[in-house]
Design a protein around this motif. Structure first.
Motif, PDB file in Angstrom:
ATOM      1  N   GLU A  96      14.274  -7.950 -30.245  1.00 26.96           N
ATOM      2  CA  GLU A  96      13.192  -7.524 -31.128  1.00 26.96           C
ATOM      3  C   GLU A  96      13.746  -6.882 -32.399  1.00 26.96           C
ATOM      4  OE1 GLU A  96       9.431  -7.475 -30.457  1.00 26.96           O
ATOM      5  OE2 GLU A  96      10.337  -9.208 -29.465  1.00 26.96           O
ATOM      6  N   MET A  97      14.787  -6.073 -32.264  1.00 29.91           N
ATOM      7  CA  MET A  97      15.381  -5.441 -33.450  1.00 29.91           C
ATOM      8  C   MET A  97      15.964  -6.485 -34.393  1.00 29.91           C
ATOM      9  SD  MET A  97      17.078  -1.943 -31.923  1.00 29.91           S
ATOM     10  CE  MET A  97      17.594  -1.365 -33.551  1.00 29.91           C
ATOM     11  N   TYR A 100      12.985  -8.343 -36.068  1.00 30.25           N
ATOM     12  CA  TYR A 100      12.296  -7.519 -37.061  1.00 30.25           C
ATOM     13  C   TYR A 100      13.223  -6.998 -38.158  1.00 30.25           C
ATOM     14  CZ  TYR A 100       8.390  -7.268 -33.721  1.00 30.25           C
ATOM     15  OH  TYR A 100       7.352  -7.561 -32.870  1.00 30.25           O
ATOM     16  N   ASN A 101      14.524  -7.370 -38.056  1.00 30.42           N
ATOM     17  CA  ASN A 101      15.510  -6.928 -39.039  1.00 30.42           C
ATOM     18  C   ASN A 101      15.566  -5.398 -39.127  1.00 30.42           C
ATOM     19  OD1 ASN A 101      17.550  -7.388 -40.922  1.00 30.42           O
ATOM     20  ND2 ASN A 101      16.115  -7.372 -42.653  1.00 30.42           N
ATOM     21  N   LEU A 102      15.614  -4.763 -37.959  1.00 30.49           N
ATOM     22  CA  LEU A 102      15.667  -3.302 -37.886  1.00 30.49           C
ATOM     23  C   LEU A 102      17.080  -2.841 -37.559  1.00 30.49           C
ATOM     24  CD1 LEU A 102      12.447  -2.635 -35.774  1.00 30.49           C
ATOM     25  CD2 LEU A 102      12.763  -2.048 -38.188  1.00 30.49           C
ATOM     26  N   ARG A 168       4.137  -1.499 -41.752  1.00 35.50           N
ATOM     27  CA  ARG A 168       4.879  -2.557 -41.066  1.00 35.50           C
ATOM     28  C   ARG A 168       6.070  -1.984 -40.291  1.00 35.50           C
ATOM     29  NH1 ARG A 168       5.950  -7.159 -45.467  1.00 35.50           N
ATOM     30  NH2 ARG A 168       6.482  -5.288 -46.658  1.00 35.50           N
ATOM     31  N   TYR A 169       6.743  -1.028 -40.916  1.00 38.04           N
ATOM     32  CA  TYR A 169       7.873  -0.381 -40.238  1.00 38.04           C
ATOM     33  C   TYR A 169       7.388   0.371 -38.998  1.00 38.04           C
ATOM     34  CZ  TYR A 169      11.878   2.690 -39.408  1.00 38.04           C
ATOM     35  OH  TYR A 169      12.920   3.363 -38.831  1.00 38.04           O
ATOM     36  N   LYS A 172       6.661  -2.158 -36.207  1.00 33.25           N
ATOM     37  CA  LYS A 172       7.891  -2.733 -35.664  1.00 33.25           C
ATOM     38  C   LYS A 172       8.619  -1.733 -34.771  1.00 33.25           C
ATOM     39  CE  LYS A 172       8.756  -5.805 -39.626  1.00 33.25           C
ATOM     40  NZ  LYS A 172       9.665  -6.039 -40.781  1.00 33.25           N
ATOM     41  N   MET A 173       8.794  -0.529 -35.260  1.00 30.13           N
ATOM     42  CA  MET A 173       9.524   0.481 -34.504  1.00 30.13           C
ATOM     43  C   MET A 173       8.766   0.895 -33.240  1.00 30.13           C
ATOM     44  SD  MET A 173      12.533   1.202 -35.598  1.00 30.13           S
ATOM     45  CE  MET A 173      12.858   2.807 -34.880  1.00 30.13           C
ATOM     46  N   GLU A 175       7.172  -1.033 -31.324  1.00 29.55           N
ATOM     47  CA  GLU A 175       7.506  -2.025 -30.306  1.00 29.55           C
ATOM     48  C   GLU A 175       8.870  -1.743 -29.682  1.00 29.55           C
ATOM     49  OE1 GLU A 175       5.604  -4.563 -28.955  1.00 29.55           O
ATOM     50  OE2 GLU A 175       4.143  -3.321 -30.007  1.00 29.55           O
TER      51      GLU A 175
END
Length: 202
Positions: A96-97, A100-102, A168-169, A172-173, A175
């Motif tokens: 997932e990271m 999501y490009n995290l 959006r951040y 994503k985070m 999740e």
């Protein structure tokens, strides 16, 4: 026929120990990824997850073929599944990271470190199933306490996350935090199953 049924000698203690060791190695790889942010370190989690899946398949295959088991076959199956799920959620956290490009954060690293401590206790408890049962029970119970710490960190960091302005951040985070919370839930489940097994053994 009876000779085959009763002569089957599968070491389920060994198989569960090998599976839980692979899970612990996967969580260590997840912690390393959270420290370096290097996706190659993250891919190591995936590599170990695939090996652990094969180990679980071996265990289930032996369970299907073996008439006599050292303890309840349903407990063996459920414990193996819970241990498998710990590594599955570790792996999906990385996936997932990446999707999501995290990048890892200090908050994520802190949670994963606690998950590592509790997974280590699950591994040690599994290894004690045919050794020191009192110590194994103590380790299972301690692992469950660490799960409570993860849940506290999850709620605390989720509250801080919603102070961010980038929606959006936040989504994503959220999740990623949820994946780690689910991972901790499976550690708690593994601790419960181990406790149940130990109660019947002692």
């Amino acid at each position: 026929m009876f000779k085959w049924l009763f002569s089957k000698d599968t070491d389920f203690y060994k198989l569960l120990g090998e599976q839980s060791k692979l899970t612990l190695q996967g969580v260590y790889a997840l912690e390393k990824y959270m420290m370096t942010g290097n996706i190659e370190d993250g891919h190591e989690v995936n590599r170990l997850e695939k090996i652990a899946d094969r180990k679980r398949e071996e265990l289930i295959d032996e369970l299907d073929k073996t008439f006599i088991t050292p303890f309840d076959r349903e407990d063996i199956f459920n414990l193996s599944k819970a241990i498998d799920d710990i590594l599955d959620y570790s792996n999906t956290t990385v996936k997932e990271m990446e999707a999501y490009n995290l990048q890892p954060t200090g908050e994520l690293q802190e949670i994963v470190t606690v998950i590592k401590y509790s997974t280590d206790l699950i591994y040690k408890s599994v290894c004690n199933l045919n050794r020191d049962k009192r110590e194994g029970m103590r380790q299972a119970l301690k692992a469950k306490k660490y799960e409570n710490e993860v849940e506290n960190l999850y709620r605390e960091n989720l509250a801080k996350l919603f102070e961010e302005e980038d929606i959006r951040y936040i989504l994503k985070m959220r999740e990623i935090f949820r994946h780690l919370s689910n991972c901790a839930d499976k550690i708690d489940l593994a601790g419960d199953i181990l406790g149940h097994i130990y109660v019947k053994m002692m």
